[in-house]
Scaffold this motif. Structure first.
Motif, mmCIF file in Angstrom:
data_model
loop_
_atom_site.group_PDB
_atom_site.id
_atom_site.type_symbol
_atom_site.label_atom_id
_atom_site.label_comp_id
_atom_site.label_asym_id
_atom_site.label_seq_id
_atom_site.Cartn_x
_atom_site.Cartn_y
_atom_site.Cartn_z
ATOM 1 N N TRP A 186 0.836 -1.203 0.000
ATOM 2 C CA TRP A 186 0.000 0.000 0.000
ATOM 3 C C TRP A 186 0.872 1.255 0.000
ATOM 4 N N ALA A 187 1.888 1.263 0.864
ATOM 5 C CA ALA A 187 2.776 2.426 0.942
ATOM 6 C C ALA A 187 3.535 2.619 -0.370
ATOM 7 N N LYS A 188 3.968 1.511 -0.973
ATOM 8 C CA LYS A 188 4.655 1.595 -2.270
ATOM 9 C C LYS A 188 3.732 2.176 -3.338
ATOM 10 N N ALA A 189 2.469 1.764 -3.327
ATOM 11 C CA ALA A 189 1.514 2.278 -4.312
ATOM 12 C C ALA A 189 1.277 3.778 -4.119
ATOM 13 N N ILE A 190 1.148 4.206 -2.861
ATOM 14 C CA ILE A 190 0.896 5.627 -2.596
ATOM 15 C C ILE A 190 2.068 6.473 -3.046
ATOM 16 N N ASP A 218 -13.806 -8.178 -2.152
ATOM 17 C CA ASP A 218 -12.594 -8.922 -1.820
ATOM 18 C C ASP A 218 -11.706 -8.148 -0.856
ATOM 19 N N SER A 219 -11.758 -6.839 -0.935
ATOM 20 C CA SER A 219 -10.881 -6.018 -0.095
ATOM 21 C C SER A 219 -11.311 -6.027 1.369
ATOM 22 N N VAL A 220 -12.593 -6.212 1.590
ATOM 23 C CA VAL A 220 -13.129 -6.150 2.950
ATOM 24 C C VAL A 220 -12.513 -7.239 3.823
ATOM 25 N N ALA A 221 -12.391 -8.423 3.259
ATOM 26 C CA ALA A 221 -11.913 -9.574 4.035
ATOM 27 C C ALA A 221 -10.494 -9.375 4.552
ATOM 28 N N THR A 222 -9.680 -8.656 3.798
ATOM 29 C CA THR A 222 -8.275 -8.472 4.183
ATOM 30 C C THR A 222 -8.006 -7.101 4.782
ATOM 31 N N GLY A 277 -8.232 -4.393 3.151
ATOM 32 C CA GLY A 277 -7.698 -3.552 2.089
ATOM 33 C C GLY A 277 -6.864 -4.369 1.130
ATOM 34 N N ALA A 278 -6.764 -3.908 -0.109
ATOM 35 C CA ALA A 278 -5.991 -4.636 -1.114
ATOM 36 C C ALA A 278 -5.584 -3.701 -2.243
ATOM 37 N N LEU A 279 -4.519 -4.114 -2.932
ATOM 38 C CA LEU A 279 -4.024 -3.389 -4.100
ATOM 39 C C LEU A 279 -4.202 -4.284 -5.316
ATOM 40 N N TYR A 280 -4.731 -3.711 -6.405
ATOM 41 C CA TYR A 280 -5.071 -4.523 -7.578
ATOM 42 C C TYR A 280 -4.277 -4.136 -8.824
ATOM 43 N N TRP A 281 -3.100 -3.570 -8.661
ATOM 44 C CA TRP A 281 -2.281 -3.237 -9.828
ATOM 45 C C TRP A 281 -1.797 -4.518 -10.489
ATOM 46 N N ALA A 291 -3.018 1.155 -18.084
ATOM 47 C CA ALA A 291 -3.925 1.765 -17.106
ATOM 48 C C ALA A 291 -3.656 3.258 -16.973
ATOM 49 N N THR A 292 -4.722 4.032 -16.816
ATOM 50 C CA THR A 292 -4.561 5.464 -16.597
ATOM 51 C C THR A 292 -4.249 5.716 -15.121
ATOM 52 N N GLY A 293 -3.822 6.926 -14.821
ATOM 53 C CA GLY A 293 -3.575 7.275 -13.438
ATOM 54 C C GLY A 293 -4.823 7.124 -12.589
ATOM 55 N N GLU A 294 -5.968 7.485 -13.144
ATOM 56 C CA GLU A 294 -7.228 7.372 -12.416
ATOM 57 C C GLU A 294 -7.577 5.905 -12.164
ATOM 58 N N GLU A 295 -7.332 5.048 -13.149
ATOM 59 C CA GLU A 295 -7.600 3.617 -12.957
ATOM 60 C C GLU A 295 -6.696 3.024 -11.879
ATOM 61 N N LEU A 296 -5.441 3.413 -11.873
ATOM 62 C CA LEU A 296 -4.520 2.912 -10.853
ATOM 63 C C LEU A 296 -4.946 3.377 -9.466
ATOM 64 N N LEU A 297 -5.432 4.609 -9.376
ATOM 65 C CA LEU A 297 -5.913 5.127 -8.095
ATOM 66 C C LEU A 297 -7.116 4.314 -7.623
#
Length: 263
Positions: A22-26, A84-88, A90-94, A102-108
Motif C-alpha cells: 500500500w505504501a509503495k503504491a501511494i 474482496d478487499s473487505v476480508a483483508t 484492504g488490497a491493491l489490484y495493480w 492503465a490510466t492514473g485514475e484507474e490505478l488510483l
C-alpha cells in the motif's frame, strides 16, 4: 489502538510489513502522476514508469518500515470498492501484465485500502544501502542527481548533523498523500506527529528533503519548541549538469533540504 486521531476520522498508526504494498503504491502514484516535479521531468510513459517504480522502491520502503519510524494516516470511514478487499482490510489490484495501459485514475481506483498518507523515515545511523538503490535510480534517473546536488551544496561540518549512534538523527525520506485525499490536512498533522514522536524517542533532529512547496512550508514551520533551518535550496530550472548544461529549464520547482532541531 490509534497513535493519534485527526478530526475524528483519521488515525495515525505505525506502518508494518503488511502495509508495504500500500505504501509503495501511494508513493509511486503520488510521485509519477501528481508531484510538481516528476511528471514535469518524465511526462510520457507514466504508467510504465509507475509499474517500474513500484517494484524498484521495494527495498527502500521495506527498510524504512522495518526501522519502526514510518507512519501512515488511515481513514476510519473508508468505503471499500470491492468485496474482496473487505476480508483483508484492504488490497491493491495493480497488474502490469493484465493492464499495461492503465490510466492514473484507474490505478488510483485499484488502490482499495484505508491508508491515505505516509511519512517514511529511517535512522541515519542505519542508512540505505546505495548499491541496492540501482533499480530505483533506473526508474527515476534524476533521483540520484538530486541527492548528489543536495550533498554538494551542503557545506555543514559533518559533526553538526551526522549521527554517531542509533536514535540521534532521523531521515525523513518520502512524504505522499493519495490524490483523492489531498487537501484534507493530513500531511501537516502527520509531520507534526512525527516531530513529537521523534523527540519523545530521544532523537535530536530530523533531516528531510522537500520537493513540494507545501511540504517545505510545513517542515520550515515546526511547532514550538522545535526549530527548523534551511540547509540547501535550489530551483530545478537552474540545476546544471557537469557539462554546465541545464537539463530541465522549464521545471520551476524548488528542492530543499531542511534540518529540524528537536532539542
Amino acid at each position: 489502538m490509534a497513535e493519534h486521531t485527526i478530526k475524528n476520522r483519521y488515525e495515525i498508526h505505525k506502518l508494518t510489513a503488511k502495509h508495504l504494498p500500500w505504501a509503495k503504491a501511494i508513493i509511486t502514484h503520488s510521485n509519477v502522476f501528481h508531484s510538481p516535479l516528476w511528471p514535469a521531468i518524465y511526462p510520457v510513459n507514466k504508467t510504465q514508469r509507475a509499474y517500474a517504480l513500484f517494484s524498484a522502491c521495494d527495498y527502500m520502503m521495506a527498510h524504512q518500515i522495518a526501522s519502526g519510524l514510518s507512519y501512515g494516516v488511515f481513514d476510519t470511514q473508508y468505503k471499500f470498492k470491492r468485496a474482496d478487499s473487505v476480508a483483508t482490510g484492504g488490497a491493491l489490484y495493480w497488474d502490469a501484465e493484465a493492464n499495461p495501459e492503465a490510466t492514473g485514475e484507474e490505478l488510483l481506483n485499484q488502490m482499495d485500502f484505508p491508508l491515505v498518507s505516509i511519512a517514511m523515515a529511517l535512522d541515519q545511523f542505519d542508512p540505505l544501502d546505495e548499491a541496492r538503490l540501482g533499480p530505483l535510480v533506473e526508474a527515476l534517473p534524476f533521483y540520484a542527481d538530486l541527492y548528489h546536488e543536495f550533498d554538494r551544496l551542503d557545506t555543514r561540518e559533518a559533526a553538526s548533523w551526522k549521527a554517531t549512534a542509533p536514535g540521534q538523527v532521523m531521515l525523513r525520506n518520502g512524504t505522499s498523500t493519495r490524490a483523492d485525499y489531498e487537501g484534507a490536512g493530513v500531511m501537516k498533522e502527520l509531520a507534526h506527529f512525527l516531530m513529537r514522536k521523534a523527540a519523545e524517542e530521544g532523537f535530536r533532529a530530523i533531516s528531510i528533503e522537500c520537493l513540494h512547496d507545501a511540504v517545505c512550508h510545513v517542515w520550515m514551520n515546526p511547532p514550538d519548541p522545535y526549530k527548523a533551518r534551511l540547509i540547501v535550496q535550489f530551483n530545478i530550472d537552474q540545476y546544471k549538469k557537469e557539462d554546465e548544461s541545464i537539463p530541465y529549464p522549464d521545471v520551476d520547482q524548488l528542492a530543499s533540504r531542511v534540518f529540524v532541531e528537536l532539542k
